[in-house]
Design a protein around this motif. Structure first.
Motif: not given
Length: 319
Positions: A95, A97-98, A102, A160-161, A164, A179, A181
């Motif tokens: 999470s 990393c996400a 973002f 990002v969606s 993940v 992180c 992408i």
């Protein structure tokens, strides 16, 4: 069987410069100093653009947004990088990393749009000075800046969606400081063609169109400046946009250098290229935000005067 062999990744390991521990200590000191300069320089720019009534214009409003963006962009990644230089095992939760992806992706896309809008502001000021107050009114430039933030955030949310939702099979080592992408997508054990297409479309919208718009704007600006009869008039006109043009060249030049380099086919060369790519990415992430306030301070007499006025007020207050 394929589903059974997949493991849920709860955290990622950031490789960074783990194989070169001596460099880590050197870069920790260097990046920390640069980060402090970024916070100080951009913080002062925000302070003077807000507190000085002479700087309540569209150009300095966009500049304040750019400074705030640079602080947010570096703060989303640099503390993680600094912690990684001191920690033997550099990990970040899935999470976390996400969230980091973002923020960095949103800030990058927003900066591209802001630089394009700043070019439009300079175009109107130099090429259409009589219409400038009407076109670049407060009712116009504030929604322009807000739309940049909204569009950058929306684009980042989409990218990002999609990332993940991908399955990650065991390998959780990211060959990067943060992180990033593209480095994360390499770990996915599924087809990432949709991600690649989506990022390609986003690059055209958030990189290609702004670059084209900035190029056309400055082409018209150059033509207008050359039509000014006096050399002094040409110098004054160019000085109003030289700082922005310098920032644009550094920002997009670094991006082009990062992604336009040829691939190395030699394994040893590829390893060296991985290290150089990570260092260039680190350079892009810290040096560009550090240079922005320096460039605008050195090349803009209004900002220099506002900073001097602010410092003199502080000294007078202390006395």
């Amino acid at each position: 069987m394929e589903v059974a062999n997949q493991s849920i990744v709860a955290e990622f390991v950031l490789l960074g410069l783990s194989d070169q521990p001596r460099l880590e200590k050197t870069f920790f000191v260097l990046i920390l100093l640069v980060y402090l300069v970024i916070l100080l320089g951009n913080g002062v720019l925000i302070l003077v653009t807000v507190s000085n009534s002479h700087l309540h214009t569209p150009m300095y409003f966009f500049l304040g947004n750019l400074s705030f963006l640079d602080i947010c962009y570096t703060t989303s990644s640099i503390p993680l990088v600094l912690d990684g230089f001191l920690t033997p095992r550099k990990t970040i939760s899935f999470s976390g990393c996400a969230v980091q992806m973002f923020l960095s992706f949103a800030m990058g896309a927003t900066e591209c749009l802001l630089l394009g809008m700043m070019a439009f502001d300079r175009y109107m000021a130099i090429c259409n000075p009589l219409r400038y107050p009407a076109v670049m009114s407060k009712a116009a430039y504030m929604p322009m800046a807000a739309s940049s933030w909204v569009a950058g955030g929306a684009n980042s949310l989409v990218q990002v969606s999609l990332a993940v939702q991908l399955p990650f099979c065991g390998d959780n080592v990211i060959n990067h400081f943060t992180c990033e992408i593209l480095a994360v997508l390499k770990l996915a054990c599924a087809d990432i063609s949709i991600n690649v297409i989506s990022m390609g479309v986003a690059n055209v919208i958030f990189l290609g169109f702004p670059v084209l718009f900035i190029f056309i704007s400055y082409l018209f600006i150059l033509i207008t400046i050359l039509r000014i009869p006096s050399a002094e008039g040409q110098r004054k006109a160019f000085s109003t946009c030289s700082a922005h043009l310098t920032v644009v060249v550094i920002f997009y030049g670094t991006i082009l250098f990062m992604y336009a380099k040829p691939k190395s086919k030699d394994p040893l060369g590829a390893n060296k290229k991985d290290v150089s790519d990570k260092l260039i990415s680190l350079f892009y992430g810290v040096v560009t935000p550090m240079l922005n306030p320096i460039i605008y301070s050195l090349r803009n007499k209004d900002v220099k005067a506002a900073v001097r006025s602010l410092l003199s007020q502080k000294c007078f207050t202390q006395r």
